[in-house]
Each structure stands twice: as structure tokens, then as C-alpha cells.
Design a protein around this motif. Structure first.
Motif, PDB file in Angstrom:
ATOM      1  N   LEU A   1     -32.988  29.714 -13.458  1.00 15.16           N
ATOM      2  CA  LEU A   1     -31.922  30.528 -14.042  1.00 15.16           C
ATOM      3  C   LEU A   1     -31.255  31.421 -12.998  1.00 15.16           C
ATOM      4  O   LEU A   1     -30.063  31.723 -13.101  1.00 15.16           O
ATOM      5  CB  LEU A   1     -32.488  31.385 -15.184  1.00 15.16           C
ATOM      6  N   THR A   2     -32.003  31.830 -11.992  1.00 13.26           N
ATOM      7  CA  THR A   2     -31.410  32.638 -10.914  1.00 13.26           C
ATOM      8  C   THR A   2     -30.340  31.852 -10.174  1.00 13.26           C
ATOM      9  O   THR A   2     -29.301  32.413  -9.788  1.00 13.26           O
ATOM     10  CB  THR A   2     -32.499  33.092  -9.921  1.00 13.26           C
TER      11      THR A   2
ATOM     12  N   SER B   1     -29.374  36.021 -23.659  1.00 13.10           N
ATOM     13  CA  SER B   1     -28.187  35.196 -23.895  1.00 13.10           C
ATOM     14  C   SER B   1     -28.551  33.721 -23.915  1.00 13.10           C
ATOM     15  O   SER B   1     -27.969  32.933 -24.662  1.00 13.10           O
ATOM     16  CB  SER B   1     -27.129  35.474 -22.817  1.00 13.10           C
ATOM     17  N   VAL B   2     -29.525  33.352 -23.091  1.00 10.62           N
ATOM     18  CA  VAL B   2     -29.991  31.962 -23.074  1.00 10.62           C
ATOM     19  C   VAL B   2     -30.732  31.631 -24.369  1.00 10.62           C
ATOM     20  O   VAL B   2     -30.607  30.529 -24.914  1.00 10.62           O
ATOM     21  CB  VAL B   2     -30.933  31.726 -21.861  1.00 10.62           C
TER      22      VAL B   2
ATOM     23  N   PHE C   1     -28.007  36.719 -12.631  1.00 11.56           N
ATOM     24  CA  PHE C   1     -29.223  36.710 -13.453  1.00 11.56           C
ATOM     25  C   PHE C   1     -30.219  37.768 -12.996  1.00 11.56           C
ATOM     26  O   PHE C   1     -30.833  38.450 -13.813  1.00 11.56           O
ATOM     27  CB  PHE C   1     -29.876  35.325 -13.401  1.00 11.56           C
TER      28      PHE C   1
ATOM     29  N   HIS D   1     -29.834  38.593 -19.581  1.00  7.48           N
ATOM     30  CA  HIS D   1     -29.384  37.214 -19.363  1.00  7.48           C
ATOM     31  C   HIS D   1     -30.299  36.220 -20.081  1.00  7.48           C
ATOM     32  O   HIS D   1     -29.815  35.203 -20.609  1.00  7.48           O
ATOM     33  CB  HIS D   1     -29.333  36.908 -17.868  1.00  7.48           C
TER      34      HIS D   1
ATOM     35  N   ASP E   1     -29.728  40.606 -11.730  1.00  5.04           N
ATOM     36  CA  ASP E   1     -29.292  41.981 -11.962  1.00  5.04           C
ATOM     37  C   ASP E   1     -29.834  42.534 -13.284  1.00  5.04           C
ATOM     38  O   ASP E   1     -30.069  43.740 -13.409  1.00  5.04           O
ATOM     39  CB  ASP E   1     -27.760  42.066 -11.968  1.00  5.04           C
ATOM     40  N   ASN E   2     -29.997  41.651 -14.274  1.00  8.03           N
ATOM     41  CA  ASN E   2     -30.537  42.063 -15.568  1.00  8.03           C
ATOM     42  C   ASN E   2     -31.208  40.857 -16.208  1.00  8.03           C
ATOM     43  O   ASN E   2     -30.618  40.154 -17.016  1.00  8.03           O
ATOM     44  CB  ASN E   2     -29.439  42.617 -16.482  1.00  8.03           C
TER      45      ASN E   2
ATOM     46  N   VAL F   1     -27.403  30.907 -13.288  1.00  4.60           N
ATOM     47  CA  VAL F   1     -26.679  31.928 -14.047  1.00  4.60           C
ATOM     48  C   VAL F   1     -26.256  33.036 -13.101  1.00  4.60           C
ATOM     49  O   VAL F   1     -27.096  33.687 -12.473  1.00  4.60           O
ATOM     50  CB  VAL F   1     -27.566  32.507 -15.179  1.00  4.60           C
ATOM     51  N   THR F   2     -24.985  33.250 -12.989  1.00  2.00           N
ATOM     52  CA  THR F   2     -24.457  34.272 -12.074  1.00  2.00           C
ATOM     53  C   THR F   2     -24.969  35.661 -12.468  1.00  2.00           C
ATOM     54  O   THR F   2     -24.869  36.065 -13.629  1.00  2.00           O
ATOM     55  CB  THR F   2     -22.915  34.275 -12.107  1.00  2.00           C
TER      56      THR F   2
END
Length: 453
Positions: free
Chosen positions: A249-250, A266-267, A256, A263, A258-259, A253-254
Motif C-alpha cells: 500500500l505504501t 479508505s481501503v 500512505f 488510508h 503520512d496517515n 497509495v500516494t
């Protein structure tokens, strides 16, 4: 369900119950949370692609879980919590030295878990961040107060539910448009790879100070082999899956890292009530381990100095104080959580690995699992007040590790000469194992027959 009666005392055979297979759910569930997913961000933050991140996570998990599960196997045989068993190595008063470091680790994880949970629910909760932190702390306190049985039940439920939720997240992650070169052998960096292996090893070792706490109620005749393998497979599968998910996911997902919590929500369903409840459930479940372990450690520290009968009120008072301190620390939010988390994990390894080496060598190589339990609670017993050999080896190892350390706060001269390769965990494992075994063998051990109390 009643509040657990026992604390650091020996569990008599009449109160033993359960099957070793329950440990699979305990340790799979212990990893089924966003903190473990956040640990998967770390290999990528060190510059590894997904192939090398995945390999380092798997390798480190397989290695680290050997030590973790070896501690778990001690539970049924001894019937006491993990850290009080350290008195047999360090002495009744001497065991306070490693306990102080372990208590810092409990608090560090409590803060990390709570911060991630607070970040995740910030957009969904009508409460302020401070109120969310207090509410999470209160829920952890209530579960930890009831203790062993409730923790086992909640972890089994979490394990079953998490397969569904994280299964969906994994399918989503694998469908993300990720550069195919991320899965090739290109871009290998030895220093980053070894650091990532060390992170996964340390992640598994972080359970070692309290892993036997959750196997100590099993009947004495329980197979040590089964205890080992159920603990081992549960934590390896759960830990490596969550960390691999975090790494993917890192890359996919842009922002990811940071939080992580937000994130991941959301997934899992765009912040739906069900997804929020699941994330909170996972964070509360793992924080209960830290609160329960901190309570055990606190009682172990105090008990040699005062005759302490742990009633339900005493238990509640201790846990409330510990929870209040940990919750207060959570309000000191970190600007760069991932960097804080990375340094915290390395910090853990420098203290945990020497302790685990001493403990396992003593249990498996020197005493062959045979201890006089009554003397573990008696400063005048065969284990004494202070074992200066154990304490000396433990502290000397920490000093020896310093030149090999590589963190953002400090880089040792040997790590610099090795282009950033951090071998402190190797030193922390080999030196104390050899030194403690050699010195204790030379001093001689009191030979005792197997006993329950």
C-alpha cells in the motif's frame, strides 16, 4: 465474566485450562492491526523495492518468531508470567533492571497504537483527538482489567474477523497499478535489507516479554512443541501478512505513510462505521497486551519490596494509573510518526535481544526448564537478590552494541565503516548468549528436581 484473580503468582494445576491451538488466534490477532501494517511501511522508507521488502519481512519474521515462540513454550511448564521468570536469571531484585526497559517498551507501543487509531478515526469521530485518546484508553483499561480469559476470547474473534477485512484490503492492494520493477531484484542495498530484516526480527521479539503470560494457564502436561508451533505460525502469518500489506500500500497509495490508519480505512470501506469499528477493535486488542504486560511488570517490580495481595481493587488501581500515564503520553503527538516509529523499533532491539538471549540460554541450555518456583518469589532463595553475572552481561552487551547502531539519532563508528549496516542485533544475540552460558557454567548451578511450587 469475573475479574482475573491471578497476577504474577503461580497458576496451580486446578486452575489450568485451555488448548494450545488458542495461541494461534492470540498471536495472529495480536498482529491484525494498523500498527503492524505501519511496520510494513518501514522497509520501503529505507529505500527497498517490494521484492526486497517482502523478502526481508518474511526472513525477519521467520527468525524472530523462533525466539518469541520459545518463550511461549515456557508458560505451561512454569505457570508464571514471562518477566517474573527473569528473576531466575537476574535475581529477585536484579530482574528490575530489564523490567524497567520493558516497561518503556510497553508505553512506547501504547503511544504508537493509540496515535495511529486516533489518526484513523479523526475524520469519522465527532470527538476531539484528546477525547478519542481518552476513550481508547478507557476501553483498553476495561478489557485488561478482566484479564486472561477475555483477552483470549477477543483475540479469537479478532482473528476471524480480520481475515475478512484484511483479505479485502489485500485484494485491493494487489490490484493497484504498481510498477512491475518493484517485484524485481534490482536496486538491492545490503544495509537497508539488513536493517529491514532487523525490524521484522525485533517486531516478533517485542512480544517476548509477555508471550508466556498467555500460555501460563495451559495444563502443565501441554505439549511444549504444540505451544511453540501454534504461537510461531500465528505470529508469523499474522505479522508478515500485515507488514507485506503495508509495504504494498505504501507503493500503491500516494501519501500512505503520512496517515496509515486513515488510508487503510479508505481501503477497507471509505471510513464506513463497520471499518472504523474494526480498526478500533484491532488497536484496542493490541493495546490491551501492553497494558496487561505493564501491570504485570509493575507488580513484579513492587512485590519484592512489599507484601502485595493483588485484589480486584488493587488490580484496577494499578491498571488505571498505568493507563492514565500512557494516555497522557499519547497527547504528545509526533510530527513524523514513521521516523519516530522506526527509531523506537531499533531502540527496542538494543535491549530486548540481550534479555531474550540470556533468558533462553538459561531456560533451554543451562537449567533445562527446571526451576524452583517458590524461590523465584523469595529473595533468600537459590536465585538470590541480584545475579551480577546476568546484569553485567546485559549492560555490557548494550555498551558493545553502541558502535554497531545505525539510527537517525545516532550512527556508530562500526556501522559507518560498514556503510550503514546495523549489526547491533547480531552482537546483542551472540555475545550475551555465549558470555552468560560460559560465566554461569563456570560458577555452577544448583541442581534441583522438577517442582510445581
Amino acid at each position: 465474566m469475573n475479574v482475573e484473580k491471578r497476577s504474577i503468582d503461580f497458576i496451580p494445576e486446578t486452575e489450568r485450562h485451555g488448548e494450545p491451538r488458542s495461541l494461534f488466534f492470540v498471536w495472529f490477532g495480536a498482529n491484525a492491526n494498523i500498527t503492524t501494517v505501519a511496520a510494513g511501511v518501514l522497509p520501503v522508507s529505507l529505500g527497498l523495492n517490494l521484492f526486497w521488502s517482502a523478502l526481508s519481512i518474511l526472513l525477519g519474521s521467520l527468525i524472530g518468531a523462533v525466539f518469541m515462540a520459545s518463550h511461549s513454550a515456557q508458560g505451561p511448564r512454569l505457570g508464571i508470567p514471562q518477566m517474573i521468570q527473569s528473576r531466575a536469571q537476574f535475581g529477585v531484585f536484579g530482574a528490575i533492571v530489564p523490567l524497567l526497559f520493558v516497561m518503556l517498551i510497553y508505553l512506547g507501543f501504547f503511544v504508537s497504537n493509540t496515535l495511529l487509531a486516533t489518526q484513523a478515526v479523526a475524520a469519522s469521530s465527532p470527538l476531539s483527538s484528546e477525547a478519542n485518546i481518552v476513550l481508547l484508553g478507557l476501553l483498553c483499561f476495561l478489557v485488561a482489567l478482566f484479564g486472561y480469559k477475555l483477552i483470549h476470547r477477543l483475540q479469537k474473534m479478532l482473528s476471524l474477523v480480520s481475515v475478512v477485512f484484511f483479505g479485502i484490503a489485500t485484494l485491493f492492494a494487489l490490484a493497484l497499478p504498481i510498477d512491475a520493477q518493484q517485484w524485481t531484484t534490482q536496486g538491492f542495498n545490503l544495509a537497508s535489507f539488513l536493517a529491514s530484516v532487523s525490524i521484522a526480527v525485533t517486531w516478533q521479539l517485542s512480544y517476548a516479554p509477555y508471550v508466556a503470560d498467555y500460555s501460563r494457564y495451559l495444563p502443565t502436561h501441554t505439549s511444549a512443541r504444540q505451544v511453540f508451533w501454534y504461537s510461531y505460525t500465528g505470529t508469523v502469518i499474522g505479522g508478515s501478512w500485515m507488514m507485506l500489506l503495508g509495504a504494498i500500500l505504501t507503493k500503491g497509495v500516494t501519501g500512505f505513510s503520512d496517515n496509515v490508519g486513515l488510508h487503510l480505512l479508505s481501503v477497507l470501506g471509505g471510513g464506513s462505521l463497520l471499518a472504523v469499528a474494526f480498526v478500533l477493535y484491532g488497536q484496542i486488542a493490541i493495546n490491551v497486551f501492553n497494558l496487561y504486560g505493564a501491570f504485570m511488570s509493575t507488580v513484579t517490580v513492587i512485590e519484592p519490596f512489599a507484601a502485595l495481595k493483588v485484589t480486584a481493587k488493587v488490580r484496577a488501581s494499578f491498571m488505571l494509573i498505568i493507563c492514565a500515564v500512557a494516555t497522557a503520553l499519547c497527547t504528545m503527538a509526533q510530527d513524523d510518526f514513521i521516523q519516530f516509529f522506526l527509531n523506537f523499533i531499533f531502540f527496542m532491539s538494543y535491549f530486548l535481544i540481550p534479555w531474550t538471549a540470556i533468558n533462553l540460554v538459561d531456560y533451554y541450555a543451562l537449567r533445562k526448564g527446571v526451576y524452583k518456583i517458590a524461590d523465584i518469589f523469595d529473595p533468600s532463595g537459590i536465585y538470590g537478590r541480584v545475579n551480577w553475572i546476568a546484569i553485567g552481561v546485559f549492560l555490557a552487551t548494550i555498551v558493545l552494541e553502541i558502535p554497531f547502531m545505525n539510527t537517525s539519532l545516532y550512527v556508530g563508528p562500526i556501522a559507518s565503516a560498514l556503510q550503514g549496516i546495523d549489526l547491533a542485533w547480531v552482537v546483542g544475540l551472540l555475545f550475551p548468549a555465549c558470555a552468560y552460558y560460559g560465566l554461569m557454567s563456570r560458577r555452577g548451578l544448583v541442581v534441583i528436581k522438577p517442582t510445581k511450587a
